[in-house]
Design an enzyme around this catalytic site. Structure first.
Site, mmCIF file in Angstrom:
data_model
loop_
_atom_site.group_PDB
_atom_site.id
_atom_site.type_symbol
_atom_site.label_atom_id
_atom_site.label_comp_id
_atom_site.label_asym_id
_atom_site.label_seq_id
_atom_site.Cartn_x
_atom_site.Cartn_y
_atom_site.Cartn_z
ATOM 1 N N ALA A 66 0.854 -1.184 0.000
ATOM 2 C CA ALA A 66 0.000 0.000 0.000
ATOM 3 C C ALA A 66 0.890 1.235 0.000
ATOM 4 C CB ALA A 66 -0.890 -0.023 1.227
ATOM 5 N N GLU A 112 -0.887 -9.192 -0.570
ATOM 6 C CA GLU A 112 -2.315 -9.404 -0.262
ATOM 7 C C GLU A 112 -3.143 -9.402 -1.543
ATOM 8 O OE1 GLU A 112 -2.264 -6.245 2.735
ATOM 9 O OE2 GLU A 112 -3.005 -7.728 4.168
ATOM 10 N N GLU A 132 5.021 -5.237 6.930
ATOM 11 C CA GLU A 132 4.311 -4.194 7.684
ATOM 12 C C GLU A 132 4.873 -3.984 9.080
ATOM 13 O OE1 GLU A 132 2.835 -6.472 5.799
ATOM 14 O OE2 GLU A 132 1.151 -5.617 4.697
HETATM 15 C C1 HXC Z 1 5.006 4.386 -1.187
HETATM 16 C C2 HXC Z 1 6.877 3.434 -2.112
HETATM 17 C C3 HXC Z 1 6.511 2.179 -1.574
HETATM 18 C C4 HXC Z 1 5.313 2.097 -0.821
HETATM 19 C C5 HXC Z 1 8.364 1.950 -2.652
HETATM 20 N N1 HXC Z 1 8.011 3.249 -2.762
HETATM 21 N N2 HXC Z 1 7.471 1.280 -1.932
HETATM 22 N N3 HXC Z 1 6.132 4.520 -1.903
HETATM 23 N N4 HXC Z 1 4.591 3.225 -0.648
HETATM 24 N N5 HXC Z 1 4.875 0.943 -0.316
HETATM 25 C C6 HXC Z 1 8.730 4.317 -3.473
HETATM 26 C C7 HXC Z 1 9.900 4.857 -2.682
HETATM 27 O O1 HXC Z 1 9.473 5.801 -1.750
HETATM 28 C C8 HXC Z 1 10.745 5.453 -3.777
HETATM 29 O O2 HXC Z 1 10.191 6.676 -4.171
HETATM 30 C C9 HXC Z 1 10.540 4.483 -4.924
HETATM 31 O O3 HXC Z 1 9.322 3.809 -4.661
HETATM 32 C C10 HXC Z 1 11.630 3.454 -5.023
HETATM 33 O O4 HXC Z 1 11.826 2.892 -3.745
HETATM 34 P P1 HXC Z 1 13.261 2.813 -3.032
HETATM 35 O O5 HXC Z 1 13.028 2.509 -1.597
HETATM 36 O O6 HXC Z 1 14.089 3.994 -3.355
HETATM 37 O O7 HXC Z 1 13.876 1.542 -3.790
HETATM 38 P P2 HXC Z 1 14.761 0.360 -3.230
HETATM 39 O O8 HXC Z 1 15.868 0.878 -2.387
HETATM 40 O O9 HXC Z 1 15.107 -0.453 -4.442
HETATM 41 O O10 HXC Z 1 13.807 -0.496 -2.292
HETATM 42 C C11 HXC Z 1 12.685 -1.107 -2.799
HETATM 43 C C12 HXC Z 1 11.786 -1.583 -1.626
HETATM 44 C C13 HXC Z 1 11.496 -0.416 -0.693
HETATM 45 C C14 HXC Z 1 12.471 -2.708 -0.869
HETATM 46 C C15 HXC Z 1 10.493 -2.148 -2.261
HETATM 47 O O11 HXC Z 1 10.991 0.686 -1.482
HETATM 48 C C16 HXC Z 1 10.494 -0.717 0.384
HETATM 49 O O12 HXC Z 1 10.849 -1.330 1.390
HETATM 50 N N6 HXC Z 1 9.252 -0.271 0.197
HETATM 51 C C17 HXC Z 1 8.214 -0.377 1.201
HETATM 52 C C18 HXC Z 1 7.692 -1.787 1.284
HETATM 53 C C19 HXC Z 1 6.625 -1.914 2.380
HETATM 54 O O13 HXC Z 1 6.875 -1.599 3.539
HETATM 55 N N7 HXC Z 1 5.429 -2.356 2.002
HETATM 56 C C20 HXC Z 1 4.301 -2.466 2.906
HETATM 57 C C21 HXC Z 1 3.508 -1.178 2.861
HETATM 58 S S1 HXC Z 1 2.224 -1.169 4.067
HETATM 59 P P3 HXC Z 1 11.111 7.989 -4.430
HETATM 60 O O14 HXC Z 1 10.129 9.060 -4.717
HETATM 61 O O15 HXC Z 1 11.925 8.184 -3.191
HETATM 62 O O16 HXC Z 1 11.942 7.592 -5.626
HETATM 63 C C22 HXC Z 1 1.052 -2.169 3.413
HETATM 64 C C23 HXC Z 1 -0.127 -2.379 4.302
HETATM 65 C C24 HXC Z 1 -1.320 -2.904 3.580
HETATM 66 O O17 HXC Z 1 1.137 -2.657 2.342
HETATM 67 C C25 HXC Z 1 -2.476 -2.760 4.468
HETATM 68 C C26 HXC Z 1 -3.793 -3.063 3.863
HETATM 69 C C27 HXC Z 1 -4.108 -2.545 2.585
#
Ligand code: HXC
Length: 258
Positions: A66, A112, A132
């Protein structure tokens, strides 16, 4: 079909192909992309010449979860009122089979979403996780439930409590996904699989999907109750009498099927 900004749609010989298209944020799922996705699925579900749908992302990311930026400042009340998770739930109304073809990151809400589909295929570079816990939250769109049913309690605990990521091969070996394909072939081969399914008897396919989902979604208490009833019923059969007597009399049983 409506025009969309964050997804691409096309038809591939009886398969409705939907590509998540927010590459700059690794296909992070916001309200708009989910709304567009569910709209496209509902559209294909009604088309007579479509037998199945396939959701994919790009090679780097199916969906990295998300969109964190749209949730960061939300209060519990705002989250409860948000249409975000209910929109996720609309996928359960779709009657035709849905495949997820995953490459790269399939994290959080991305996993999910994939698990809300009916089959999951992956490229060899895919990685699956529910990170998460790193954000101080838990999965909210079915992750704790579907992952646990898919891979079992111990592995689901480790993935959700300690952010264990699964490689594509691990996901395959744990029964989370159906196939792993080479990176340059995964989309084509996933479409072929979707096409095979899409050519089969449509009513039986939809009925089978619904029956399997009933098995998947039934709860343990109901399952145990059903099992107990069936167990008791067998005590009305001749085979039960014969089987137990034969054991006690140290001879092979002769089954009558009654
Ligand atoms: C918003 C995101 C994002 C996310 C990546 N980006 N994942 N933005 N929400 N979930 C964005 C980053 O901010 C960044 O934007 C660009 O995508 C590239 O990401 P980087 O981190 O720079 O790349 P990298 O170092 O290669 O790492 C990739 C990654 C990491 C491992 C996927 O981005 C990451 O850990 N993302 C979050 C994953 C996460 O926590 N997912 C769960 C979300 S909560 P910019 O603008 O800086 O270039 C969830 C809850 C669901 O899903 C609940 C119910 C619906």
């Amino acid at each position: 079909m409506n025009s969309y900004q964050l997804i691409l749609t096309e038809t591939k010989d009886r398969v409705g192909l939907i590509t998540l298209n927010r590459p700059k944020s690794y296909n992070a799922l916001n309200q708009q992309i989910l709304t567009e996705l569910m709209d496209a699925l509902a559209h294909f579900d009604k088309q007579k010449d479509i037998g199945s749908m396939l959701i994919t992302g790009n090679q780097k990311s199916f969906a990295a979860g998300a969109d964190i930026s749209s949730m960061v400042d939300s209060s519990p009340e705002e989250m409860r009122k948000s249409p975000f998770i209910p929109t996720f739930g609309l996928i359960r109304d779709i009657k035709k089979p849905i495949l997820a073809a995953v490459s790269g990151y399939c994290l959080g809400g991305g996993l999910e979403l994939a698990m809300s589909c009916d089959l999951i295929t992956a490229s060899e570079t895919a990685s699956f996780g529910q990170p998460e816990i790193n954000l101080g939250i838990i999965p909210g769109a079915g992750g704790t439930q579907r992952l646990t049913r898919a891979v079992g309690k111990s592995l689901a605990m480790e993935m959700i409590l300690n952010n264990r990521l699964l490689s594509a091969e691990e996901a395959l070996s744990f029964g989370l996904i159906n196939h792993v394909y080479p990176l340059d072939e995964y989309l084509e081969r996933s479409i072929e699989l979707a096409q095979q399914i899409s050519r089969r008897a449509p009513l039986a396919i939809q009925t089978a999907k619904s029956a399997i989902n009933a098995a998947f979604e039934g709860n343990l208490s109901e399952g145990l109750e059903k099992e107990r009833d069936l167990f008791y019923d067998l005590f009305a059969t001749e085979d039960q009498q014969e089987g137990m007597k034969a054991f006690l009399e140290k001879r092979p049983a002769v089954w009558s099927g009654r």
